[in-house]
Design a protein around this motif. Structure first.
Motif, PDB file in Angstrom:
ATOM      1  N   VAL A 113     -14.604 -12.928 -18.757  1.00  0.00           N
ATOM      2  CA  VAL A 113     -15.520 -13.158 -17.643  1.00  0.00           C
ATOM      3  C   VAL A 113     -16.484 -11.984 -17.601  1.00  0.00           C
ATOM      4  CG1 VAL A 113     -15.745 -13.478 -15.146  1.00  0.00           C
ATOM      5  CG2 VAL A 113     -13.742 -14.403 -16.349  1.00  0.00           C
ATOM      6  N   ILE A 114     -17.769 -12.276 -17.706  1.00  0.00           N
ATOM      7  CA  ILE A 114     -18.807 -11.260 -17.616  1.00  0.00           C
ATOM      8  C   ILE A 114     -19.440 -11.389 -16.243  1.00  0.00           C
ATOM      9  CG2 ILE A 114     -20.928 -10.336 -18.628  1.00  0.00           C
ATOM     10  CD1 ILE A 114     -18.538 -10.361 -20.577  1.00  0.00           C
ATOM     11  N   LEU A 115     -19.315 -10.351 -15.432  1.00  0.00           N
ATOM     12  CA  LEU A 115     -19.930 -10.359 -14.107  1.00  0.00           C
ATOM     13  C   LEU A 115     -21.277  -9.663 -14.176  1.00  0.00           C
ATOM     14  CD1 LEU A 115     -16.948  -9.473 -11.732  1.00  0.00           C
ATOM     15  CD2 LEU A 115     -17.778 -11.738 -12.439  1.00  0.00           C
ATOM     16  N   PHE A 154     -17.549 -11.714 -25.835  1.00  0.00           N
ATOM     17  CA  PHE A 154     -16.710 -12.362 -26.835  1.00  0.00           C
ATOM     18  C   PHE A 154     -17.436 -13.558 -27.426  1.00  0.00           C
ATOM     19  CE2 PHE A 154     -13.710 -10.140 -24.198  1.00  0.00           C
ATOM     20  CZ  PHE A 154     -12.704  -9.749 -25.047  1.00  0.00           C
ATOM     21  N   GLY A 155     -18.158 -14.262 -26.567  1.00  0.00           N
ATOM     22  CA  GLY A 155     -18.802 -15.495 -26.986  1.00  0.00           C
ATOM     23  C   GLY A 155     -17.787 -16.625 -27.010  1.00  0.00           C
ATOM     24  N   GLY A 156     -18.244 -17.828 -27.236  1.00  0.00           N
ATOM     25  CA  GLY A 156     -17.348 -18.962 -27.356  1.00  0.00           C
ATOM     26  C   GLY A 156     -17.078 -19.653 -26.033  1.00  0.00           C
ATOM     27  N   ASP A 157     -16.241 -20.675 -26.114  1.00  0.00           N
ATOM     28  CA  ASP A 157     -15.956 -21.528 -24.963  1.00  0.00           C
ATOM     29  C   ASP A 157     -15.080 -20.868 -23.905  1.00  0.00           C
ATOM     30  OD1 ASP A 157     -17.431 -23.509 -26.182  1.00  0.00           O
ATOM     31  OD2 ASP A 157     -15.671 -24.522 -27.035  1.00  0.00           O
ATOM     32  N   ALA A 158     -14.385 -19.797 -24.253  1.00  0.00           N
ATOM     33  CA  ALA A 158     -13.477 -19.141 -23.306  1.00  0.00           C
ATOM     34  C   ALA A 158     -14.148 -17.950 -22.617  1.00  0.00           C
ATOM     35  CB  ALA A 158     -12.196 -18.702 -24.004  1.00  0.00           C
ATOM     36  N   GLU A 159     -15.484 -17.999 -22.514  1.00  0.00           N
ATOM     37  CA  GLU A 159     -16.204 -16.922 -21.833  1.00  0.00           C
ATOM     38  C   GLU A 159     -17.092 -17.494 -20.744  1.00  0.00           C
ATOM     39  OE1 GLU A 159     -17.581 -13.020 -23.449  1.00  0.00           O
ATOM     40  OE2 GLU A 159     -19.463 -14.152 -23.570  1.00  0.00           O
ATOM     41  N   LEU A 160     -16.999 -16.897 -19.578  1.00  0.00           N
ATOM     42  CA  LEU A 160     -17.815 -17.264 -18.425  1.00  0.00           C
ATOM     43  C   LEU A 160     -18.714 -16.087 -18.071  1.00  0.00           C
ATOM     44  CD1 LEU A 160     -18.474 -19.026 -15.872  1.00  0.00           C
ATOM     45  CD2 LEU A 160     -16.546 -17.843 -14.764  1.00  0.00           C
ATOM     46  N   LYS A 182     -10.091 -24.866 -16.415  1.00  0.00           N
ATOM     47  CA  LYS A 182     -10.822 -25.768 -17.318  1.00  0.00           C
ATOM     48  C   LYS A 182     -10.571 -25.412 -18.783  1.00  0.00           C
ATOM     49  CE  LYS A 182     -15.500 -26.608 -18.800  1.00  0.00           C
ATOM     50  NZ  LYS A 182     -16.839 -26.080 -18.723  1.00  0.00           N
ATOM     51  N   VAL A 183     -10.627 -24.118 -19.126  1.00  0.00           N
ATOM     52  CA  VAL A 183     -10.511 -23.736 -20.541  1.00  0.00           C
ATOM     53  C   VAL A 183      -9.067 -23.541 -20.997  1.00  0.00           C
ATOM     54  CG1 VAL A 183     -12.816 -22.715 -20.636  1.00  0.00           C
ATOM     55  CG2 VAL A 183     -10.862 -21.245 -20.157  1.00  0.00           C
ATOM     56  N   ALA A 184      -8.154 -23.355 -20.060  1.00  0.00           N
ATOM     57  CA  ALA A 184      -6.737 -23.216 -20.418  1.00  0.00           C
ATOM     58  C   ALA A 184      -5.912 -24.143 -19.532  1.00  0.00           C
ATOM     59  CB  ALA A 184      -6.295 -21.761 -20.267  1.00  0.00           C
ATOM     60  N   PRO A 185      -6.162 -25.466 -19.640  1.00  0.00           N
ATOM     61  CA  PRO A 185      -5.451 -26.403 -18.762  1.00  0.00           C
ATOM     62  C   PRO A 185      -3.944 -26.309 -18.958  1.00  0.00           C
ATOM     63  CG  PRO A 185      -6.567 -27.578 -20.543  1.00  0.00           C
ATOM     64  CD  PRO A 185      -6.981 -26.136 -20.630  1.00  0.00           C
ATOM     65  N   GLY A 186      -3.264 -26.247 -17.853  1.00  0.00           N
ATOM     66  CA  GLY A 186      -1.803 -26.185 -17.901  1.00  0.00           C
ATOM     67  C   GLY A 186      -1.239 -24.798 -18.115  1.00  0.00           C
ATOM     68  N   ALA A 187      -2.039 -23.837 -18.536  1.00  0.00           N
ATOM     69  CA  ALA A 187      -1.516 -22.502 -18.831  1.00  0.00           C
ATOM     70  C   ALA A 187      -1.053 -21.782 -17.583  1.00  0.00           C
ATOM     71  CB  ALA A 187      -2.569 -21.662 -19.562  1.00  0.00           C
ATOM     72  N   ILE A 188      -1.640 -22.119 -16.452  1.00  0.00           N
ATOM     73  CA  ILE A 188      -1.246 -21.477 -15.203  1.00  0.00           C
ATOM     74  C   ILE A 188      -0.214 -22.328 -14.465  1.00  0.00           C
ATOM     75  CG2 ILE A 188      -2.076 -20.760 -12.926  1.00  0.00           C
ATOM     76  CD1 ILE A 188      -4.704 -19.979 -14.361  1.00  0.00           C
ATOM     77  N   GLU A 189      -0.476 -23.623 -14.371  1.00  0.00           N
ATOM     78  CA  GLU A 189       0.413 -24.513 -13.631  1.00  0.00           C
ATOM     79  C   GLU A 189       1.843 -24.470 -14.153  1.00  0.00           C
ATOM     80  OE1 GLU A 189      -2.498 -25.440 -14.972  1.00  0.00           O
ATOM     81  OE2 GLU A 189      -3.747 -25.793 -13.233  1.00  0.00           O
TER      82      GLU A 189
END
Length: 192
Positions: A113-115, A154-160, A182-189
């Motif tokens: 995450v880039i703020l 980092f670039g790519g789909d896992a960067e906001l 969204k990018v890691a569905p189920g990883a937290i749940e």
């Protein structure tokens, strides 16, 4: 089985990384926050930033903690949130490589995450915050950093990339949580 994510929040000093990360911890089950100053402060107690040994000890401390997180079975169900301020230069790239290694070792998705916020707001926040001893307080130095250093991406789909100029910390944390799910569905749940 994939472990919960490692969430790496990067941004310029004073942008609100720590404040937003504290809100994100409240939203995530079994999350822990490791602020970059928890890694910097012990090193700063020994060496000044300009001393040649400073970066070496920072790497040793950072790598030791990240290796412990990556290999600990008792911490395997923890979602880790890290804050940092790394540029794309050689030192910043080497620091980020330690987080990448930890994520791979742990079999965790690494979410970047880039703020960002506009310069005026960044300066206002830098002056307004009650900032610790090793946190940057000098607005001239912040301006120099913003003008001369590109944040590591980092670039790519896992960067906001998230502009937080107009966002409250709670709203920013919610946007990050939405992105993580969204990018890691189920990883937290899985770890609730």
């Amino acid at each position: 089985m994939m472990a919960p994510p490692l969430i790496y929040i990067n941004g310029y000093p004073g942008v609100g990384k720590y404040t937003i990360a504290k809100e994100l911890v409240k939203l995530l089950p079994n999350a822990k926050l490791l602020d970059n100053h928890q890694l910097i402060d012990p090193v700063a107690a020994v060496y000044e930033r300009w001393m040649p040994e400073y970066q070496g000890l920072r790497k040793t401390v950072r790598k030791g903690i990240l290796d412990s997180i990556a290999t600990s079975t008792t911490l395997m169900d923890v979602t880790w949130i890290f804050t940092d301020s790394q540029s794309s230069d050689e030192v910043g790239s080497a620091a980020v490589a330690d987080y990448i290694h930890a994520a791979r070792t742990r079999s965790s998705p690494l979410i970047s995450v880039i703020l960002m916020c506009n310069t005026d707001e960044n300066l206002r926040r830098l002056k307004a915050e009650l900032r610790g001893k090793t946190k940057l307080n000098d607005t001239d130095v912040l301006l120099e950093i913003r003008e001369s250093k590109d944040l590591y991406h980092f670039g790519g789909d896992a960067e906001l990339t998230l502009d937080v100029t107009e966002l409250s910390p709670v709203a920013a944390a919610q946007k990050i949580l939405d992105f993580v799910t969204k990018v890691a569905p189920g990883a937290i749940e899985r770890y609730v």
